[in-house]
Design a protein around this motif. Structure first.
Motif, PDB file in Angstrom:
ATOM      1  N   GLU A 110       0.806  -1.214   0.000  1.00 66.05           N
ATOM      2  CA  GLU A 110       0.000   0.000   0.000  1.00 66.05           C
ATOM      3  C   GLU A 110       0.844   1.271   0.000  1.00 66.05           C
ATOM      4  OE1 GLU A 110      -3.671   2.017   2.481  1.00 66.05           O
ATOM      5  OE2 GLU A 110      -2.864   0.094   3.101  1.00 66.05           O
ATOM      6  N   PHE A 111       1.930   1.307   0.760  1.00 63.35           N
ATOM      7  CA  PHE A 111       2.718   2.525   0.881  1.00 63.35           C
ATOM      8  C   PHE A 111       4.109   2.402   0.274  1.00 63.35           C
ATOM      9  CE2 PHE A 111      -0.353   2.595   4.383  1.00 63.35           C
ATOM     10  CZ  PHE A 111      -1.025   3.757   4.054  1.00 63.35           C
ATOM     11  N   GLU A 112       4.369   1.310  -0.424  1.00 67.55           N
ATOM     12  CA  GLU A 112       5.680   1.109  -1.026  1.00 67.55           C
ATOM     13  C   GLU A 112       5.692   1.649  -2.456  1.00 67.55           C
ATOM     14  OE1 GLU A 112       7.537  -2.875   0.870  1.00 67.55           O
ATOM     15  OE2 GLU A 112       5.922  -3.160  -0.581  1.00 67.55           O
ATOM     16  N   SER A 113       6.818   2.190  -2.851  1.00 67.69           N
ATOM     17  CA  SER A 113       6.941   2.666  -4.225  1.00 67.69           C
ATOM     18  C   SER A 113       7.168   1.474  -5.149  1.00 67.69           C
ATOM     19  CB  SER A 113       8.116   3.637  -4.337  1.00 67.69           C
ATOM     20  OG  SER A 113       9.342   2.941  -4.209  1.00 67.69           O
ATOM     21  N   LEU A 114       6.983   1.725  -6.423  1.00 63.76           N
ATOM     22  CA  LEU A 114       7.240   0.684  -7.403  1.00 63.76           C
ATOM     23  C   LEU A 114       8.694   0.227  -7.328  1.00 63.76           C
ATOM     24  CD1 LEU A 114       6.370  -1.034  -9.813  1.00 63.76           C
ATOM     25  CD2 LEU A 114       6.872   0.919 -11.289  1.00 63.76           C
ATOM     26  N   GLU A 115       9.604   1.165  -7.143  1.00 67.91           N
ATOM     27  CA  GLU A 115      11.023   0.813  -7.058  1.00 67.91           C
ATOM     28  C   GLU A 115      11.300  -0.090  -5.857  1.00 67.91           C
ATOM     29  OE1 GLU A 115      15.474   2.780  -7.126  1.00 67.91           O
ATOM     30  OE2 GLU A 115      13.743   4.095  -6.969  1.00 67.91           O
ATOM     31  N   GLU A 116      10.696   0.219  -4.709  1.00 72.05           N
ATOM     32  CA  GLU A 116      10.893  -0.620  -3.522  1.00 72.05           C
ATOM     33  C   GLU A 116      10.384  -2.041  -3.772  1.00 72.05           C
ATOM     34  OE1 GLU A 116      10.529   2.579   0.127  1.00 72.05           O
ATOM     35  OE2 GLU A 116       8.680   1.881  -0.836  1.00 72.05           O
ATOM     36  N   ARG A 117       9.247  -2.134  -4.433  1.00 68.47           N
ATOM     37  CA  ARG A 117       8.682  -3.451  -4.719  1.00 68.47           C
ATOM     38  C   ARG A 117       9.536  -4.209  -5.723  1.00 68.47           C
ATOM     39  NH1 ARG A 117       2.731  -2.259  -6.283  1.00 68.47           N
ATOM     40  NH2 ARG A 117       2.619  -4.525  -6.367  1.00 68.47           N
ATOM     41  N   LEU A 118      10.018  -3.520  -6.753  1.00 69.45           N
ATOM     42  CA  LEU A 118      10.861  -4.181  -7.755  1.00 69.45           C
ATOM     43  C   LEU A 118      12.196  -4.620  -7.166  1.00 69.45           C
ATOM     44  CD1 LEU A 118      10.218  -2.064 -10.961  1.00 69.45           C
ATOM     45  CD2 LEU A 118       9.615  -4.462 -10.582  1.00 69.45           C
ATOM     46  N   ASN A 119      12.695  -3.898  -6.172  1.00 69.70           N
ATOM     47  CA  ASN A 119      13.962  -4.279  -5.538  1.00 69.70           C
ATOM     48  C   ASN A 119      13.874  -5.640  -4.868  1.00 69.70           C
ATOM     49  OD1 ASN A 119      15.441  -2.067  -6.380  1.00 69.70           O
ATOM     50  ND2 ASN A 119      14.927  -0.857  -4.574  1.00 69.70           N
ATOM     51  N   ARG A 120      12.668  -6.063  -4.503  1.00 68.40           N
ATOM     52  CA  ARG A 120      12.483  -7.393  -3.912  1.00 68.40           C
ATOM     53  C   ARG A 120      12.476  -8.491  -4.976  1.00 68.40           C
ATOM     54  NH1 ARG A 120       8.138  -4.981  -0.943  1.00 68.40           N
ATOM     55  NH2 ARG A 120       6.699  -6.311  -2.100  1.00 68.40           N
ATOM     56  N   HIS A 121      12.413  -8.089  -6.249  1.00 72.67           N
ATOM     57  CA  HIS A 121      12.354  -9.040  -7.364  1.00 72.67           C
ATOM     58  C   HIS A 121      13.390  -8.642  -8.415  1.00 72.67           C
ATOM     59  CE1 HIS A 121       8.569 -10.322  -5.583  1.00 72.67           C
ATOM     60  NE2 HIS A 121       8.250  -9.054  -5.504  1.00 72.67           N
ATOM     61  N   PRO A 122      14.669  -8.911  -8.144  1.00 68.14           N
ATOM     62  CA  PRO A 122      15.733  -8.427  -9.033  1.00 68.14           C
ATOM     63  C   PRO A 122      15.638  -8.939 -10.475  1.00 68.14           C
ATOM     64  CG  PRO A 122      16.622  -9.837  -7.298  1.00 68.14           C
ATOM     65  CD  PRO A 122      15.187  -9.637  -6.995  1.00 68.14           C
ATOM     66  N   ASP A 123      15.182 -10.164 -10.686  1.00 73.64           N
ATOM     67  CA  ASP A 123      15.063 -10.677 -12.054  1.00 73.64           C
ATOM     68  C   ASP A 123      14.014  -9.890 -12.833  1.00 73.64           C
ATOM     69  OD1 ASP A 123      16.953 -12.584 -11.473  1.00 73.64           O
ATOM     70  OD2 ASP A 123      15.509 -14.210 -11.183  1.00 73.64           O
ATOM     71  N   LEU A 124      12.898  -9.637 -12.186  1.00 76.59           N
ATOM     72  CA  LEU A 124      11.823  -8.875 -12.812  1.00 76.59           C
ATOM     73  C   LEU A 124      12.275  -7.441 -13.084  1.00 76.59           C
ATOM     74  CD1 LEU A 124       8.881  -9.188 -13.705  1.00 76.59           C
ATOM     75  CD2 LEU A 124       8.195  -8.545 -11.401  1.00 76.59           C
ATOM     76  N   LYS A 125      12.971  -6.854 -12.142  1.00 76.09           N
ATOM     77  CA  LYS A 125      13.474  -5.490 -12.302  1.00 76.09           C
ATOM     78  C   LYS A 125      14.428  -5.403 -13.493  1.00 76.09           C
ATOM     79  CE  LYS A 125      15.844  -1.751  -9.902  1.00 76.09           C
ATOM     80  NZ  LYS A 125      16.494  -1.304  -8.679  1.00 76.09           N
ATOM     81  N   ALA A 126      15.309  -6.382 -13.640  1.00 72.85           N
ATOM     82  CA  ALA A 126      16.261  -6.394 -14.758  1.00 72.85           C
ATOM     83  C   ALA A 126      15.533  -6.483 -16.100  1.00 72.85           C
ATOM     84  CB  ALA A 126      17.234  -7.556 -14.598  1.00 72.85           C
TER      85      ALA A 126
END
Length: 109
Positions: A15-31
């Motif tokens: 709810e209060f996390e940014s997209l970047e914070e959420r993507l940082n938990r999923h490095p493969d998806l972020k890449a």
């Protein structure tokens, strides 16, 4: 328009996390998303025709989907393992065998 409850697992902790914070938990998806952005921005400068760009975008989106589903499957599997261990506290995870096996029998004469 209705708002989903934050109690559901799908949106827990987001709810209060940014997209970047959420993507940082999923490095493969972020890449994969960063690679897709590079295609959109034509970072390499090698996409001149729309047809070339279309093929690259389709390829990157397929890989993004594959990475997303792999991450989902991994998390689902871990959640099921954790739930099983929680509900079956005496269950043991895989371990090494204590025995070296059954001794070979005498060859027939």
């Amino acid at each position: 328009m209705t708002q989903e409850s934050t109690d559901s697992p799908a949106c827990a902790g987001t709810e209060f996390e940014s997209l970047e914070e959420r993507l940082n938990r999923h490095p493969d998806l972020k890449a994969k998303i960063e690679t897709l952005l590079s295609v959109v921005e034509n970072a390499e400068g090698n996409l001149v025709k729309a047809n070339e760009a279309e093929h690259r975008v389709i390829e990157e989106i397929q890989q993004l989907g594959q990475a997303a589903l792999q991450g989902w499957a991994t998390r689902q599997n871990q959640a099921q393992q954790d739930e099983f261990v929680h509900t079956n506290p005496h269950a043991q995870r895989s371990r090494e065998k204590d025995s070296i096996g059954t001794p070979a029998s005498e060859p027939s004469k």
